[in-house]
Design a protein around this motif. Structure first.
Motif, PDB file in Angstrom:
ATOM      1  N   GLU A 266       0.928  -1.124   0.110  1.00 33.90           N
ATOM      2  CA  GLU A 266       0.106   0.101   0.005  1.00 33.90           C
ATOM      3  C   GLU A 266       0.993   1.106   0.019  1.00 33.90           C
ATOM      4  OE1 GLU A 266      -3.109  -0.354   2.956  1.00 33.90           O
ATOM      5  OE2 GLU A 266      -2.796  -2.559   2.756  1.00 33.90           O
ATOM      6  N   ARG A 267       1.352   1.705  -1.347  1.00 32.96           N
ATOM      7  CA  ARG A 267       2.104   2.851  -1.165  1.00 32.96           C
ATOM      8  C   ARG A 267       1.793   3.501  -2.755  1.00 32.96           C
ATOM      9  NH1 ARG A 267       7.295  -1.304  -1.840  1.00 32.96           N
ATOM     10  NH2 ARG A 267       6.814  -1.972  -4.047  1.00 32.96           N
ATOM     11  N   VAL A 268       1.734   4.885  -2.521  1.00 33.29           N
ATOM     12  CA  VAL A 268       1.524   5.708  -3.740  1.00 33.29           C
ATOM     13  C   VAL A 268       2.411   6.716  -3.802  1.00 33.29           C
ATOM     14  CG1 VAL A 268      -0.839   4.844  -3.775  1.00 33.29           C
ATOM     15  CG2 VAL A 268      -0.351   6.950  -2.456  1.00 33.29           C
ATOM     16  N   VAL A 269       2.751   7.345  -5.002  1.00 37.01           N
ATOM     17  CA  VAL A 269       3.349   8.410  -5.225  1.00 37.01           C
ATOM     18  C   VAL A 269       2.472   9.556  -5.792  1.00 37.01           C
ATOM     19  CG1 VAL A 269       5.339   9.858  -6.918  1.00 37.01           C
ATOM     20  CG2 VAL A 269       5.820   7.292  -5.530  1.00 37.01           C
ATOM     21  N   ILE A 270       2.345  10.674  -5.401  1.00 36.98           N
ATOM     22  CA  ILE A 270       1.594  11.660  -6.072  1.00 36.98           C
ATOM     23  C   ILE A 270       2.182  12.492  -6.987  1.00 36.98           C
ATOM     24  CG2 ILE A 270      -0.134  13.533  -5.769  1.00 36.98           C
ATOM     25  CD1 ILE A 270      -1.019  10.966  -4.337  1.00 36.98           C
ATOM     26  N   ASP A 271       1.598  12.667  -8.193  1.00 42.93           N
ATOM     27  CA  ASP A 271       2.231  13.601  -9.583  1.00 42.93           C
ATOM     28  C   ASP A 271       1.107  14.714  -9.339  1.00 42.93           C
ATOM     29  OD1 ASP A 271       2.843  14.976 -11.647  1.00 42.93           O
ATOM     30  OD2 ASP A 271       2.241  13.498 -12.914  1.00 42.93           O
ATOM     31  N   ALA A 272       1.948  16.021  -8.916  1.00 42.29           N
ATOM     32  CA  ALA A 272       1.311  17.216  -8.397  1.00 42.29           C
ATOM     33  C   ALA A 272       0.837  17.863  -9.856  1.00 42.29           C
ATOM     34  CB  ALA A 272       2.164  17.775  -7.537  1.00 42.29           C
ATOM     35  N   SER A 273       1.374  17.497 -10.868  1.00 40.99           N
ATOM     36  CA  SER A 273       1.058  17.955 -12.266  1.00 40.99           C
ATOM     37  C   SER A 273      -0.035  17.284 -12.800  1.00 40.99           C
ATOM     38  CB  SER A 273       2.230  17.840 -13.027  1.00 40.99           C
ATOM     39  OG  SER A 273       2.301  18.925 -14.227  1.00 40.99           O
ATOM     40  N   HIS A 274      -0.114  17.431 -14.166  1.00 41.14           N
ATOM     41  CA  HIS A 274      -0.976  16.898 -15.019  1.00 41.14           C
ATOM     42  C   HIS A 274      -2.440  17.236 -14.707  1.00 41.14           C
ATOM     43  CE1 HIS A 274       2.727  14.738 -15.899  1.00 41.14           C
ATOM     44  NE2 HIS A 274       2.452  14.859 -17.088  1.00 41.14           N
ATOM     45  N   ASP A 275      -3.376  15.929 -14.668  1.00 46.37           N
ATOM     46  CA  ASP A 275      -4.710  16.361 -14.062  1.00 46.37           C
ATOM     47  C   ASP A 275      -4.984  16.579 -12.694  1.00 46.37           C
ATOM     48  OD1 ASP A 275      -6.341  16.000 -16.607  1.00 46.37           O
ATOM     49  OD2 ASP A 275      -5.691  14.142 -16.770  1.00 46.37           O
ATOM     50  N   GLY A 286      -0.627  24.018  -4.715  1.00 53.22           N
ATOM     51  CA  GLY A 286      -1.702  23.775  -3.896  1.00 53.22           C
ATOM     52  C   GLY A 286      -1.632  22.395  -3.531  1.00 53.22           C
ATOM     53  N   VAL A 287      -1.455  21.684  -4.625  1.00 60.61           N
ATOM     54  CA  VAL A 287      -1.505  20.066  -4.512  1.00 60.61           C
ATOM     55  C   VAL A 287      -0.411  19.693  -3.503  1.00 60.61           C
ATOM     56  CG1 VAL A 287      -0.937  17.809  -5.690  1.00 60.61           C
ATOM     57  CG2 VAL A 287      -2.135  20.074  -6.765  1.00 60.61           C
ATOM     58  N   VAL A 288       0.661  20.154  -3.576  1.00 60.82           N
ATOM     59  CA  VAL A 288       1.718  19.701  -2.344  1.00 60.82           C
ATOM     60  C   VAL A 288       1.364  20.030  -1.193  1.00 60.82           C
ATOM     61  CG1 VAL A 288       3.966  20.528  -1.986  1.00 60.82           C
ATOM     62  CG2 VAL A 288       3.653  19.741  -4.163  1.00 60.82           C
ATOM     63  N   GLY A 289       0.720  21.197  -0.850  1.00 66.82           N
ATOM     64  CA  GLY A 289       0.105  21.708   0.534  1.00 66.82           C
ATOM     65  C   GLY A 289      -0.694  20.565   0.704  1.00 66.82           C
ATOM     66  N   GLU A 290      -2.038  20.136   0.151  1.00 65.30           N
ATOM     67  CA  GLU A 290      -2.756  19.308   0.532  1.00 65.30           C
ATOM     68  C   GLU A 290      -2.040  17.951   0.928  1.00 65.30           C
ATOM     69  OE1 GLU A 290      -5.643  16.663   1.755  1.00 65.30           O
ATOM     70  OE2 GLU A 290      -5.888  18.918   1.551  1.00 65.30           O
ATOM     71  N   THR A 340      10.073  26.185  -6.524  1.00 64.46           N
ATOM     72  CA  THR A 340      10.458  24.697  -6.365  1.00 64.46           C
ATOM     73  C   THR A 340      11.236  24.631  -4.951  1.00 64.46           C
ATOM     74  OG1 THR A 340      10.741  24.328  -8.756  1.00 64.46           O
ATOM     75  CG2 THR A 340      11.878  23.002  -7.216  1.00 64.46           C
ATOM     76  N   VAL A 341      11.981  25.667  -4.642  1.00 60.17           N
ATOM     77  CA  VAL A 341      12.737  25.701  -3.293  1.00 60.17           C
ATOM     78  C   VAL A 341      11.500  25.698  -2.099  1.00 60.17           C
ATOM     79  CG1 VAL A 341      14.264  26.850  -1.956  1.00 60.17           C
ATOM     80  CG2 VAL A 341      14.826  26.725  -4.175  1.00 60.17           C
ATOM     81  N   ALA A 342      10.610  26.822  -2.341  1.00 63.29           N
ATOM     82  CA  ALA A 342       9.650  26.922  -1.449  1.00 63.29           C
ATOM     83  C   ALA A 342       8.773  25.464  -1.234  1.00 63.29           C
ATOM     84  CB  ALA A 342       8.721  27.869  -1.510  1.00 63.29           C
ATOM     85  N   THR A 343       8.630  24.825  -2.222  1.00 57.49           N
ATOM     86  CA  THR A 343       7.702  23.712  -2.194  1.00 57.49           C
ATOM     87  C   THR A 343       8.671  22.429  -1.452  1.00 57.49           C
ATOM     88  OG1 THR A 343       6.802  24.234  -4.433  1.00 57.49           O
ATOM     89  CG2 THR A 343       6.608  21.928  -3.877  1.00 57.49           C
TER      90      THR A 343
END
Length: 372
Positions: A266-275, A286-290, A340-343
């Motif tokens: 049970e492991r996932v990587v989240i792609d913050a881009s694309h859809d 915003g995706v990274v923040g969530e 990117t640095v802040a993220t």
């Protein structure tokens, strides 16, 4: 290489054929020495440890949507290597160094296919340029991540890669699942463009099994490949054109449930881009923040994130006769270096906070290869 034409075949829809340098000759021309080889092996081990939960850092795969200017990419790599070292206690950072760009219809297909950005299609030059850049990034102490699109080309660069991806458009392909089953690094399987996660779960299952398939060896000779299966394959959530984003808590839990039902880790990587970002680069933050909030609340099913980032924010078109903006993407729009640095700082904080939620007796894994 001289543009010797291959003759003796009647292929009415092929304009011409030219010899392609076999992988082993390119490897000899641009060798991976023992120091580099050890760094790649150590990085693969570290990525697998994060995926397995033995290392509680977050895996972060960050870099341009696709490389079109090796000098700008090396500039980016130099900056990222320093940041990766600073944040290395909390993040395992790999640079996204993508050379193959899958197209929905037509368009620039990536540095390997068109290194001059002029439609000349000098794949031999593209492969040399790509491998030379990968070796220089490794020399900075930065592991690399690539997408494998054309199975024939994988052997030209796979020995330098610490993490690989099978993209959303090819995750349903049996050929790519067979390829992944024999590759020596962890492989992320992206959900399908429409958002289907089940297809990617099936791909993880398939690639984890042994296969027998036709392929080529490093000399270019056709062979029958017998693979052992790749148990380091995992799911990448990138949202979908029909289903929408899938980085929120409900979508993540659903993905983990699907993996559990398939008897997979049970492991996932989240792609913050694309859809997941609605294809708006500014919404990646915003995706990274969530995702960071889920991580710091103790969600250990999220093992990493992917970000599209370059020196200059946004994107540009390739227009004949018009100079390109240095350090700006020519494919998908990217975050700026400053963003990117802040993220990455935000993700490092989330990883530290999650560490504080570990059950009593659970320690922070420190691998010998952790700073590879």
């Amino acid at each position: 290489m001289a543009t010797t034409l291959i003759t003796g075949m009647h292929e009415p829809r092929i304009d011409r054929m030219q010899p392609l340098t076999p992988p082993d000759l390119l490897h000899r021309e641009l060798p991976i020495d023992e120091v580099r080889r050890t760094a790649v092996t150590d990085a693969r081990t570290s990525v697998a440890a994060v995926l397995d939960g033995h290392d509680d850092r977050l895996l972060v795969i960050v870099g341009p949507c696709s490389v079109h200017d090796p000098l700008a990419a090396l500039d980016y790599a130099t900056r990222l290597s320093g940041l990766a070292g600073t944040l290395g206690d909390d993040l395992l950072v790999l640079m996204r160094v993508y050379f193959e760009k899958p197209r929905t219809v037509v368009g620039w297909k990536g540095l390997i296919y068109d290194p001059r950005l002029d439609g000349s299609g000098d794949i031999d030059l593209g492969l040399r340029t790509a491998r030379a850049l990968l070796l220089r990034v490794l020399d900075l102490g930065l592991p690399v991540a690539c997408e494998f699109l054309d199975p024939l080309l994988a052997r030209y660069t796979s020995d330098t890669v610490a993490w690989g991806a099978i993209g959303a458009r090819t995750v349903e392909s049996q050929i790519h699942r067979q390829l992944a089953s024999g590759l020596p690094m962890p492989i992320g399987m992206k959900n399908r463009p429409d958002g289907s996660v089940t297809t990617a779960v099936d791909a993880v299952l398939a690639a984890g099994a042994p296969h027998v398939h036709a392929g080529t060896d490093t000399t270019g000779q056709p062979v029958i490949a017998h693979t052992t299966g790749n148990t380091d394959c995992h799911l990448v959530l990138r949202g979908g054109s029909r289903s929408g984003p899938n980085f929120g808590p409900v979508a993540v839990e659903d993905a983990l449930r699907r993996l559990r039902s398939a008897d997979l880790p049970e492991r996932v990587v989240i792609d913050a881009s694309h859809d997941n970002s609605g294809k708006d680069h500014q919404r990646q933050a915003g995706v990274v923040g969530e995702v960071a909030r889920q991580v710091e609340s103790g969600q250990r099913g999220i093992v990493g994130l992917m970000l599209e980032s370059f020196l200059v924010a946004g994107r540009q078109d390739i227009v004949p006769g018009r100079p390109l903006t240095y350090g700006q993407s020519v494919t998908d729009a990217c975050l700026s270096w400053e963003a990117t640095v802040a993220t990455l700082d935000r993700l490092a904080l989330a990883a530290r906070r999650r560490r504080g939620t570990r059950p009593a007796g659970a320690g922070h894994a420190v691998l010998g290869a952790r700073h590879a």
